[in-house]
Design a protein around this motif. Structure first.
Motif, PDB file in Angstrom:
ATOM      1  N   LEU A  15       0.827  -1.199   0.000  1.00 59.55           N
ATOM      2  CA  LEU A  15       0.000   0.000   0.000  1.00 59.55           C
ATOM      3  C   LEU A  15       0.859   1.245   0.000  1.00 59.55           C
ATOM      4  CD1 LEU A  15      -2.818   1.224   0.123  1.00 59.55           C
ATOM      5  CD2 LEU A  15      -2.737   1.015   2.628  1.00 59.55           C
ATOM      6  N   ARG A  16       1.959   1.185   0.771  1.00 57.94           N
ATOM      7  CA  ARG A  16       2.855   2.347   0.823  1.00 57.94           C
ATOM      8  C   ARG A  16       3.482   2.591  -0.547  1.00 57.94           C
ATOM      9  NH1 ARG A  16       5.756   0.671   4.492  1.00 57.94           N
ATOM     10  NH2 ARG A  16       7.589  -0.037   3.298  1.00 57.94           N
ATOM     11  N   HIS A  17       3.917   1.508  -1.182  1.00 58.13           N
ATOM     12  CA  HIS A  17       4.501   1.647  -2.515  1.00 58.13           C
ATOM     13  C   HIS A  17       3.471   2.165  -3.519  1.00 58.13           C
ATOM     14  CE1 HIS A  17       7.709  -1.543  -1.352  1.00 58.13           C
ATOM     15  NE2 HIS A  17       8.037  -0.313  -0.928  1.00 58.13           N
ATOM     16  N   LEU A  18       2.232   1.663  -3.396  1.00 56.18           N
ATOM     17  CA  LEU A  18       1.168   2.104  -4.299  1.00 56.18           C
ATOM     18  C   LEU A  18       0.915   3.595  -4.139  1.00 56.18           C
ATOM     19  CD1 LEU A  18      -1.014   1.425  -6.363  1.00 56.18           C
ATOM     20  CD2 LEU A  18      -2.540   0.833  -4.465  1.00 56.18           C
ATOM     21  N   ARG A  19       0.914   4.052  -2.880  1.00 50.89           N
ATOM     22  CA  ARG A  19       0.692   5.485  -2.659  1.00 50.89           C
ATOM     23  C   ARG A  19       1.841   6.313  -3.243  1.00 50.89           C
ATOM     24  NH1 ARG A  19      -1.984   6.853   3.217  1.00 50.89           N
ATOM     25  NH2 ARG A  19      -3.993   5.790   2.873  1.00 50.89           N
ATOM     26  N   GLN A  20       3.073   5.817  -3.109  1.00 52.62           N
ATOM     27  CA  GLN A  20       4.211   6.537  -3.679  1.00 52.62           C
ATOM     28  C   GLN A  20       4.082   6.661  -5.201  1.00 52.62           C
ATOM     29  OE1 GLN A  20       7.560   4.288  -2.293  1.00 52.62           O
ATOM     30  NE2 GLN A  20       7.593   5.300  -0.251  1.00 52.62           N
ATOM     31  N   ILE A  21       3.587   5.590  -5.808  1.00 52.41           N
ATOM     32  CA  ILE A  21       3.399   5.623  -7.262  1.00 52.41           C
ATOM     33  C   ILE A  21       2.318   6.626  -7.626  1.00 52.41           C
ATOM     34  CG2 ILE A  21       2.607   4.271  -9.245  1.00 52.41           C
ATOM     35  CD1 ILE A  21       3.931   1.833  -7.913  1.00 52.41           C
ATOM     36  N   ILE A  22       1.205   6.588  -6.891  1.00 52.30           N
ATOM     37  CA  ILE A  22       0.069   7.469  -7.191  1.00 52.30           C
ATOM     38  C   ILE A  22       0.454   8.930  -6.994  1.00 52.30           C
ATOM     39  CG2 ILE A  22      -2.239   8.130  -6.443  1.00 52.30           C
ATOM     40  CD1 ILE A  22      -2.775   5.204  -5.796  1.00 52.30           C
ATOM     41  N   ILE A  30      -8.377  10.581  -6.675  1.00 51.18           N
ATOM     42  CA  ILE A  30      -9.137  10.834  -5.464  1.00 51.18           C
ATOM     43  C   ILE A  30      -9.740   9.500  -5.013  1.00 51.18           C
ATOM     44  CG2 ILE A  30     -11.049  12.109  -4.418  1.00 51.18           C
ATOM     45  CD1 ILE A  30     -10.736  14.219  -6.594  1.00 51.18           C
ATOM     46  N   LEU A  31      -9.450   9.128  -3.754  1.00 50.62           N
ATOM     47  CA  LEU A  31      -9.995   7.894  -3.182  1.00 50.62           C
ATOM     48  C   LEU A  31     -11.208   8.235  -2.348  1.00 50.62           C
ATOM     49  CD1 LEU A  31      -6.682   6.090  -2.070  1.00 50.62           C
ATOM     50  CD2 LEU A  31      -7.853   6.006  -4.274  1.00 50.62           C
ATOM     51  N   LEU A  38     -14.427  11.375   1.587  1.00 46.38           N
ATOM     52  CA  LEU A  38     -13.227  11.473   0.764  1.00 46.38           C
ATOM     53  C   LEU A  38     -12.029  11.061   1.618  1.00 46.38           C
ATOM     54  CD1 LEU A  38     -15.292  13.096  -0.894  1.00 46.38           C
ATOM     55  CD2 LEU A  38     -13.449  14.660  -1.504  1.00 46.38           C
ATOM     56  N   LEU A  39     -11.325  10.007   1.174  1.00 48.90           N
ATOM     57  CA  LEU A  39     -10.258   9.443   1.986  1.00 48.90           C
ATOM     58  C   LEU A  39      -8.912  10.106   1.736  1.00 48.90           C
ATOM     59  CD1 LEU A  39     -11.161   5.653   1.569  1.00 48.90           C
ATOM     60  CD2 LEU A  39     -11.723   7.163   3.492  1.00 48.90           C
ATOM     61  N   TRP A  40      -8.582  10.321   0.433  1.00 46.18           N
ATOM     62  CA  TRP A  40      -7.210  10.771   0.125  1.00 46.18           C
ATOM     63  C   TRP A  40      -7.178  11.284  -1.322  1.00 46.18           C
ATOM     64  CZ3 TRP A  40      -3.550   9.008  -3.463  1.00 46.18           C
ATOM     65  CH2 TRP A  40      -2.227   9.460  -3.276  1.00 46.18           C
ATOM     66  N   ALA A  41      -6.246  12.205  -1.603  1.00 49.46           N
ATOM     67  CA  ALA A  41      -6.047  12.704  -2.976  1.00 49.46           C
ATOM     68  C   ALA A  41      -4.573  12.993  -3.161  1.00 49.46           C
ATOM     69  CB  ALA A  41      -6.873  13.953  -3.236  1.00 49.46           C
ATOM     70  N   ASN A  42      -4.062  12.717  -4.328  1.00 50.59           N
ATOM     71  CA  ASN A  42      -2.646  13.024  -4.586  1.00 50.59           C
ATOM     72  C   ASN A  42      -2.485  14.504  -4.911  1.00 50.59           C
ATOM     73  OD1 ASN A  42      -3.648  13.168  -7.175  1.00 50.59           O
ATOM     74  ND2 ASN A  42      -2.121  11.807  -8.085  1.00 50.59           N
ATOM     75  N   ASP A  43      -1.231  14.936  -4.998  1.00 51.16           N
ATOM     76  CA  ASP A  43      -0.954  16.368  -5.215  1.00 51.16           C
ATOM     77  C   ASP A  43      -1.533  16.860  -6.535  1.00 51.16           C
ATOM     78  OD1 ASP A  43       0.378  16.443  -2.825  1.00 51.16           O
ATOM     79  OD2 ASP A  43       2.388  16.221  -3.711  1.00 51.16           O
ATOM     80  N   ALA A  44      -1.512  16.024  -7.553  1.00 52.36           N
ATOM     81  CA  ALA A  44      -2.039  16.438  -8.847  1.00 52.36           C
ATOM     82  C   ALA A  44      -3.534  16.735  -8.749  1.00 52.36           C
ATOM     83  CB  ALA A  44      -1.775  15.356  -9.900  1.00 52.36           C
ATOM     84  N   ALA A  45      -4.273  15.891  -8.039  1.00 54.29           N
ATOM     85  CA  ALA A  45      -5.717  16.103  -7.883  1.00 54.29           C
ATOM     86  C   ALA A  45      -5.995  17.385  -7.106  1.00 54.29           C
ATOM     87  CB  ALA A  45      -6.351  14.910  -7.190  1.00 54.29           C
ATOM     88  N   LEU A 131     -13.401   3.446  -3.881  1.00 56.40           N
ATOM     89  CA  LEU A 131     -13.833   4.039  -5.156  1.00 56.40           C
ATOM     90  C   LEU A 131     -12.804   5.083  -5.565  1.00 56.40           C
ATOM     91  CD1 LEU A 131     -17.555   4.525  -4.114  1.00 56.40           C
ATOM     92  CD2 LEU A 131     -16.574   2.585  -5.347  1.00 56.40           C
ATOM     93  N   VAL A 132     -12.494   5.115  -6.837  1.00 59.53           N
ATOM     94  CA  VAL A 132     -11.407   5.978  -7.312  1.00 59.53           C
ATOM     95  C   VAL A 132     -11.921   6.860  -8.458  1.00 59.53           C
ATOM     96  CG1 VAL A 132      -9.063   6.089  -8.217  1.00 59.53           C
ATOM     97  CG2 VAL A 132      -9.752   4.171  -6.739  1.00 59.53           C
ATOM     98  N   LEU A 133     -11.598   8.161  -8.355  1.00 65.64           N
ATOM     99  CA  LEU A 133     -11.781   9.083  -9.486  1.00 65.64           C
ATOM    100  C   LEU A 133     -10.398   9.415 -10.040  1.00 65.64           C
ATOM    101  CD1 LEU A 133     -14.458  11.797  -8.624  1.00 65.64           C
ATOM    102  CD2 LEU A 133     -14.631   9.957 -10.279  1.00 65.64           C
ATOM    103  N   VAL A 134     -10.189   9.175 -11.318  1.00 61.82           N
ATOM    104  CA  VAL A 134      -8.947   9.537 -11.973  1.00 61.82           C
ATOM    105  C   VAL A 134      -9.225  10.774 -12.832  1.00 61.82           C
ATOM    106  CG1 VAL A 134      -7.101   8.802 -13.508  1.00 61.82           C
ATOM    107  CG2 VAL A 134      -8.222   7.128 -12.003  1.00 61.82           C
ATOM    108  N   VAL A 135      -8.533  11.873 -12.539  1.00 65.12           N
ATOM    109  CA  VAL A 135      -8.831  13.178 -13.152  1.00 65.12           C
ATOM    110  C   VAL A 135      -7.626  13.631 -13.985  1.00 65.12           C
ATOM    111  CG1 VAL A 135      -9.576  15.552 -12.743  1.00 65.12           C
ATOM    112  CG2 VAL A 135     -10.243  13.725 -11.144  1.00 65.12           C
TER     113      VAL A 135
END
Length: 505
Positions: A15-22, A30-31, A38-45, A131-135
């Motif tokens: 999971l940690r590696h997956l988050r680093q990739i995301i 957006i998770l 809303l659980l989490w979003a990467n910097d790009a989102a 659930l995942v939104l890819v933007v």
């Protein structure tokens, strides 16, 4: 370490590696929990929404919807159920939904997002675990497309765009509709060959080959079909472009119909001019302004000069030896070089047989095709000049002694010099009373000294009056002045007072 502990540790590491990739993805992620939090979003989102923290997106789906208003690109606002974040919560799977995102409280959208969904199920694949939104931020792409759309529609140059996979027109601008007379619905979704934009193209096979390969079609003339069954002469060219991810070809046109009509009118005009030129009874020639080379002569010119067209065309008039003298040639050519048109210029020319011809020459600057030319018109007045000279000499011989000639004979001789019908130009009313007195005494045959004594003025005054009379009536000799007066019925005693008449007698 137990197997379960090892498995839990491995899952945590994964999971940690997956988050680093995301986190490193350019796409926003957006998770969302199935409970709509809303659980989490990467910097790009976060950057795509102009925020720095997941809390700024909203803790729940409802909060996200209150902070960001979404519209389709046709400006229709999305209902709550149509929001991508709501659709993914409901288990809907979708891809490439394009929406415009406006921050609450603002009037205009800031971004354009392309959104797709991803549903991650739990281990037994029974219920969604995440659930995942890819933007993807496609703002720049759509802004570029909008600018292209605006410039395409506003461009007055006629243009259409066809999709390469089926060769159907997908866009047409107003310039094309105005040029052809088609309606927009008559063009869109029809193929390149339904409205044959390559009809009659001078390199049609090459154009079809390039079209099939999606390559540039070079400029070429073609006959464009019109809705009324007619055709229009155009220059057509094709340029490959992409609309979205769809390969297309942009056709642009230049309307050559005005040029063709102008060329047809010019050709007809030149044909009429040529027929008139050849049939004219007046000797005429056409020469180039630069170099004075003759380009064409008519039958009357050949007849007057004796030179055939083969002997004189392509040669300067001066080299042919047409002018009487080099001085005449220089004077005429200098006027032409200075851009002046000759008007009733009296010159003498040499005919081929050596005869000297008195001519009146006029010129007019014209254009034939793209060349600056001079139209020459000549009138042979040799016979008329000879007759005038003989007549003037006869009248002057008679006028030397008028004492025994009757008034009626004098009038007849004067009328021979200038026919009664030829009364154009100045009249008696243009002369002052004193000038008419002087003219009356000239008609009686008196010289300047006698007129001076009769009118009790100096000889210089008489000479001045005579010069003004000549200038006004356009003559330069006394006999010509007498003839002018006689043709106008001038009585040589009209202006003299009684005492002057007695003194004159």
């Amino acid at each position: 370490m137990t197997k379960a502990s090892f498995t839990s540790l491995r899952e945590t590491a994964d999971l940690r590696h997956l988050r680093q990739i995301i986190v490193g993805l350019d796409e926003g992620v957006i998770l969302i929990d199935p409970d709509q939090s809303l659980l989490w979003a990467n910097d790009a989102a976060l950057a795509m929404h102009g925020v720095k923290d997941i809390a700024d997106l909203g803790a729940t789906v409802d909060e996200y919807r209150s902070r960001f208003q979404l519209h389709y690109r046709n400006n229709h606002r999305l209902s709550a159920d149509d929001y991508p974040i709501d659709r993914v919560v409901s288990g809907d799977r979708f891809s490439e939904v394009v929406v415009e995102v406006t921050v609450a409280g603002e009037d205009k959208p800031r971004w354009t997002h392309q959104v797709r969904s991803l549903v991650l199920n739990d281990a037994d694949d029974a219920e969604p675990a995440c659930l995942v939104l890819v933007v993807q931020d496609v703002t720049a792409r759509y802004e570029a497309e909008d600018r292209f759309e605006q410039s395409f529609n506003a461009n007055p140059a006629p243009a259409v765009i066809c999709r390469l996979r089926d060769l159907r027109f997908v866009k047409v601008n107003q310039g094309f509709l105005d040029m052809t007379g088609y309606d927009r619905d008559q063009v869109l979704d029809r193929t390149v060959y339904d409205i044959d934009v390559l009809r009659g193209a001078e390199r049609r096979d090459l154009a079809k080959e390039r079209l099939a390969e999606g390559r540039t079609i070079p400029q070429m003339e073609a006959e464009l079909d019109l809705p009324n069954g007619e055709t229009k002469l155009v220059i057509v060219a094709g340029q490959p472009i992409e609309m979205g991810d769809e390969p297309c070809l942009l056709f642009t046109f230049a309307d050559l119909e005005p040029r063709r009509r102008a060329q047809d009118a010019l050709r007809h005009s030149e044909e009429r001019f040529t027929r008139t030129f050849q049939m004219a009874p007046v000797p005429m020639a056409i020469g180039a302004r630069d170099g004075h080379l003759l380009c064409e002569v008519n039958a009357s010119f050949v007849q007057m000069t004796g030179y055939s067209s083969e002997e004189i065309i392509g040669r300067p008039l001066g080299d042919v030896g047409l002018w009487e003298s080099p001085a005449v040639r220089r004077r005429v050519e200098a006027a032409i070089d200075a851009g002046q048109d000759l008007r009733d210029e009296e010159v003498r020319i040499h005919a081929k047989d050596g005869a000297i011809l008195d001519c009146i020459v006029s010129t007019e600057a014209i254009r034939l095709g793209d060349g600056a030319c001079v139209l020459w018109a000549m009138q042979d007045i040799t016979q008329r000049k000879a007759t005038e000279v003989e007549l003037v000499e006869a009248i002057e011989a008679v006028m030397k002694d008028t004492s025994w000639f009757s008034r009626s004979v004098m009038d007849k001789l004067a009328r021979l010099r200038t026919p009664p019908g030829n009364k154009t130009g100045p009249g008696l009313n243009d002369l002052t009373p004193r000038e008419r007195d002087v003219l009356a005494l000239i008609c009686r045959g008196q010289d300047d000294k006698t007129i001076a004594r009769t009118l009790d003025v100096s000889s210089n005054t008489v000479r001045n009056h005579v010069a003004r009379i000549y200038a006004k009536i356009g003559v330069n000799r006394r006999i010509a002045a007498v003839a002018w007066a006689r043709t106008r019925g001038f009585d040589d005693g009209t202006r003299l007072e009684t005492g002057d008449r007695e003194a004159a007698e």
